[in-house]
Design a protein around this motif. Structure first.
Motif, PDB file in Angstrom:
ATOM      1  N   ALA A  93       1.039  -1.276   0.238  1.00  0.00           N
ATOM      2  CA  ALA A  93      -0.083   0.243   0.255  1.00  0.00           C
ATOM      3  C   ALA A  93       0.937   1.515   0.163  1.00  0.00           C
ATOM      4  N   MET A  94       1.557   1.126   1.011  1.00  0.00           N
ATOM      5  CA  MET A  94       2.633   2.078   0.796  1.00  0.00           C
ATOM      6  C   MET A  94       3.796   2.648  -0.717  1.00  0.00           C
ATOM      7  N   ALA A  95       4.036   1.691  -1.463  1.00  0.00           N
ATOM      8  CA  ALA A  95       4.558   1.464  -1.987  1.00  0.00           C
ATOM      9  C   ALA A  95       3.849   2.440  -3.407  1.00  0.00           C
ATOM     10  N   LEU A  96       2.563   1.724  -3.313  1.00  0.00           N
ATOM     11  CA  LEU A  96       1.512   1.977  -4.366  1.00  0.00           C
ATOM     12  C   LEU A  96       0.982   3.892  -4.502  1.00  0.00           C
ATOM     13  N   ASN A  97       1.130   4.177  -3.084  1.00  0.00           N
ATOM     14  CA  ASN A  97       0.916   5.100  -2.774  1.00  0.00           C
ATOM     15  C   ASN A  97       1.463   6.371  -3.052  1.00  0.00           C
ATOM     16  N   THR A  98       3.082   5.927  -2.717  1.00  0.00           N
ATOM     17  CA  THR A  98       4.311   7.210  -2.948  1.00  0.00           C
ATOM     18  C   THR A  98       4.113   6.867  -5.128  1.00  0.00           C
ATOM     19  N   ASP A  99       4.135   6.084  -5.427  1.00  0.00           N
ATOM     20  CA  ASP A  99       4.233   5.429  -6.340  1.00  0.00           C
ATOM     21  C   ASP A  99       3.253   6.830  -7.430  1.00  0.00           C
ATOM     22  N   LEU A 100       2.003   6.785  -6.211  1.00  0.00           N
ATOM     23  CA  LEU A 100       0.884   7.317  -7.112  1.00  0.00           C
ATOM     24  C   LEU A 100       0.601   8.955  -7.236  1.00  0.00           C
ATOM     25  N   THR A 101       1.150   9.022  -5.791  1.00  0.00           N
ATOM     26  CA  THR A 101       1.868  10.539  -5.727  1.00  0.00           C
ATOM     27  C   THR A 101       3.075  11.127  -6.362  1.00  0.00           C
ATOM     28  N   LYS A 102       3.654  10.212  -6.683  1.00  0.00           N
ATOM     29  CA  LYS A 102       5.230  11.314  -7.206  1.00  0.00           C
ATOM     30  C   LYS A 102       4.942  10.905  -9.001  1.00  0.00           C
ATOM     31  N   GLY A 103       3.708  10.739  -9.507  1.00  0.00           N
ATOM     32  CA  GLY A 103       3.795  10.504 -10.788  1.00  0.00           C
ATOM     33  C   GLY A 103       4.217   9.336 -11.461  1.00  0.00           C
ATOM     34  N   VAL A 104       4.548   8.344 -10.650  1.00  0.00           N
ATOM     35  CA  VAL A 104       5.839   7.204 -11.855  1.00  0.00           C
ATOM     36  C   VAL A 104       3.699   6.466 -12.510  1.00  0.00           C
ATOM     37  N   ARG A 107       4.027   8.109 -16.086  1.00  0.00           N
ATOM     38  CA  ARG A 107       4.954   8.040 -16.327  1.00  0.00           C
ATOM     39  C   ARG A 107       4.708   6.623 -17.955  1.00  0.00           C
ATOM     40  N   LEU A 108       3.922   5.547 -16.672  1.00  0.00           N
ATOM     41  CA  LEU A 108       4.063   4.559 -17.371  1.00  0.00           C
ATOM     42  C   LEU A 108       3.036   4.811 -18.165  1.00  0.00           C
ATOM     43  N   ARG A 109       1.905   5.134 -17.837  1.00  0.00           N
ATOM     44  CA  ARG A 109       0.244   4.949 -18.494  1.00  0.00           C
ATOM     45  C   ARG A 109       1.259   5.361 -20.032  1.00  0.00           C
ATOM     46  N   SER A 110       2.257   6.587 -20.542  1.00  0.00           N
ATOM     47  CA  SER A 110       2.309   6.067 -21.492  1.00  0.00           C
ATOM     48  C   SER A 110       3.355   5.162 -22.648  1.00  0.00           C
ATOM     49  N   LEU A 111       3.099   4.489 -21.529  1.00  0.00           N
ATOM     50  CA  LEU A 111       3.741   2.948 -22.812  1.00  0.00           C
ATOM     51  C   LEU A 111       3.477   2.416 -22.476  1.00  0.00           C
ATOM     52  N   PRO A 112       3.498   1.561 -24.037  1.00  0.00           N
ATOM     53  CA  PRO A 112       2.540   0.184 -24.695  1.00  0.00           C
ATOM     54  C   PRO A 112       2.089  -0.551 -23.712  1.00  0.00           C
ATOM     55  N   ILE A 113       2.315  -0.426 -22.551  1.00  0.00           N
ATOM     56  CA  ILE A 113       2.248  -1.390 -21.335  1.00  0.00           C
ATOM     57  C   ILE A 113       0.622  -2.005 -21.298  1.00  0.00           C
ATOM     58  N   ALA A 114       0.563  -2.897 -20.519  1.00  0.00           N
ATOM     59  CA  ALA A 114      -0.870  -3.665 -20.157  1.00  0.00           C
ATOM     60  C   ALA A 114      -1.570  -2.488 -19.121  1.00  0.00           C
ATOM     61  N   MET A 262      -9.271  -2.439  -8.058  1.00  0.00           N
ATOM     62  CA  MET A 262      -9.312  -2.330  -9.378  1.00  0.00           C
ATOM     63  C   MET A 262     -10.303  -1.168  -9.795  1.00  0.00           C
ATOM     64  N   ARG A 263     -11.329  -0.894  -8.725  1.00  0.00           N
ATOM     65  CA  ARG A 263     -11.967   0.342  -9.217  1.00  0.00           C
ATOM     66  C   ARG A 263     -11.326   1.534  -8.940  1.00  0.00           C
ATOM     67  N   ALA A 264     -10.694   1.399  -7.280  1.00  0.00           N
ATOM     68  CA  ALA A 264      -9.814   2.470  -7.668  1.00  0.00           C
ATOM     69  C   ALA A 264      -8.735   3.002  -8.554  1.00  0.00           C
ATOM     70  N   TYR A 265      -8.137   1.528  -8.499  1.00  0.00           N
ATOM     71  CA  TYR A 265      -6.992   1.989  -9.622  1.00  0.00           C
ATOM     72  C   TYR A 265      -7.019   2.635 -10.469  1.00  0.00           C
ATOM     73  N   ARG A 266      -8.247   1.898 -11.128  1.00  0.00           N
ATOM     74  CA  ARG A 266      -8.622   2.029 -12.468  1.00  0.00           C
ATOM     75  C   ARG A 266      -8.658   3.536 -12.762  1.00  0.00           C
ATOM     76  N   ALA A 267      -9.237   4.004 -11.692  1.00  0.00           N
ATOM     77  CA  ALA A 267      -9.838   5.537 -11.179  1.00  0.00           C
ATOM     78  C   ALA A 267      -8.705   6.463 -11.161  1.00  0.00           C
ATOM     79  N   LYS A 268      -8.499   6.065 -10.851  1.00  0.00           N
ATOM     80  CA  LYS A 268      -6.180   7.199 -10.389  1.00  0.00           C
ATOM     81  C   LYS A 268      -5.553   6.758 -11.634  1.00  0.00           C
ATOM     82  N   VAL A 269      -5.635   5.740 -11.621  1.00  0.00           N
ATOM     83  CA  VAL A 269      -4.498   5.703 -13.111  1.00  0.00           C
ATOM     84  C   VAL A 269      -4.997   4.810 -14.685  1.00  0.00           C
TER      85      VAL A 269
END
Length: 269
Positions: A93-104, A107-114, A262-269
């Motif tokens: 939870a802490m790692a995901l929250n950190t990645d979310l707040t730091k904009g990681v 950056r990953l959203r711009s890549l052609p990945i699942a 997954m709903r929260a993840y899709r809403a954020k990412v």
């Protein structure tokens, strides 16, 4: 963030093929594992903290709880490992929250990945870290006198059960990480939730020594079922009921928290 290059074919609909998605998930998991060498403090969480738990519970509480540290170690070590596993799910939870707040994730959203690759990759990497911490604690326990009398098969089944339960609880950690405002709030919530659940279970004490009203809760506490199952598999004994209830709890937790996470993840990412 390590310089990992991820390329994959994308279908006309914009979707990544399933096999490519699996490869990307493992690539993201490897990224998370390799990142440990750039963050030495993370080694403390996954190595020093488990060792500290074993020594403190065994040599500070052992004499009072069971008459001797050796006797208490044989009872408490499985429960200590269960507690450590639950605490480590909050690192997800802490790692995901950190990645979310730091904009990681931006950056990953711009890549052609699942879209799910970064999330499931993180969970997969953290499960590998769970296994590392469990083996470390088991190894220390063996050095201090703990014996796995349930055989190697019992140990493997116990480890598998622990990983399955941790994977289920990880979805609740994902939800917390997505909804919490910052990593400090994640940590505060983790301590508030996990400490009472573990200390009102059979992880560290026999349930029969508790007051009657607390026994009623402890008997249905998922940590009690998991601790009894893991202890029984390591030491031998009747484990069918606690293993079954542990799997029921794991399935229930996953069924409730997976769609919410997954709903929260899709809403954020």
């Amino acid at each position: 963030m390590t310089a990992t290059t991820i390329t994959a074919p994308v279908t006309a609909s914009g979707r990544v093929p399933p096999l490519a998605g699996v490869r990307q998930t493992f690539t993201m998991a490897w990224r998370s594992l390799v990142a440990v060498k750039h963050n030495p403090l993370e080694l403390v969480d996954y190595s020093i903290t488990p060792i500290m738990f074993v020594f403190l519970f065994t040599y500070v509480l052992g004499g009072q709880m069971a008459g001797s540290p050796d006797a208490y170690l044989n009872y408490a070590l499985p429960g200590i490992i269960v507690q450590n596993t639950l605490f480590m799910t909050m690192y997800t939870a802490m790692a995901l929250n950190t990645d979310l707040t730091k904009g990681v994730f931006d950056r990953l959203r711009s890549l052609p990945i699942a879209r799910s690759a970064p999330l499931i990759g993180r969970i997969t990497a953290d499960l590998a870290k769970h296994v590392w911490a469990m083996l470390l604690m088991i190894g220390l326990g063996l050095a201090l006198g703990f014996r796995i009398t349930g055989g190697f098969g019992g140990f493997l089944l116990g480890a598998l059960l622990l990983v399955v339960f941790a994977a289920a609880v990880s979805w609740s950690a994902v939800l917390i990480g997505m909804l919490a405002g910052d990593a400090e709030k994640v940590q505060a919530f983790a301590f508030t939730l996990i400490f009472p659940i573990t200390f009102t279970s059979s992880a560290f004490v026999v349930v029969d020594t508790m007051p009657g009203w607390l026994q009623a809760w402890s008997d249905v506490n998922p940590v009690t079922h998991l601790s009894d199952a893991f202890r029984g598999l390591l030491l031998g004994g009747a484990v069918a009921e606690p293993v079954l209830w542990s799997l029921v709890w794991a399935a229930g937790i996953a069924l409730v928290f997976y769609p919410l996470a997954m709903r929260a993840y899709r809403a954020k990412v």
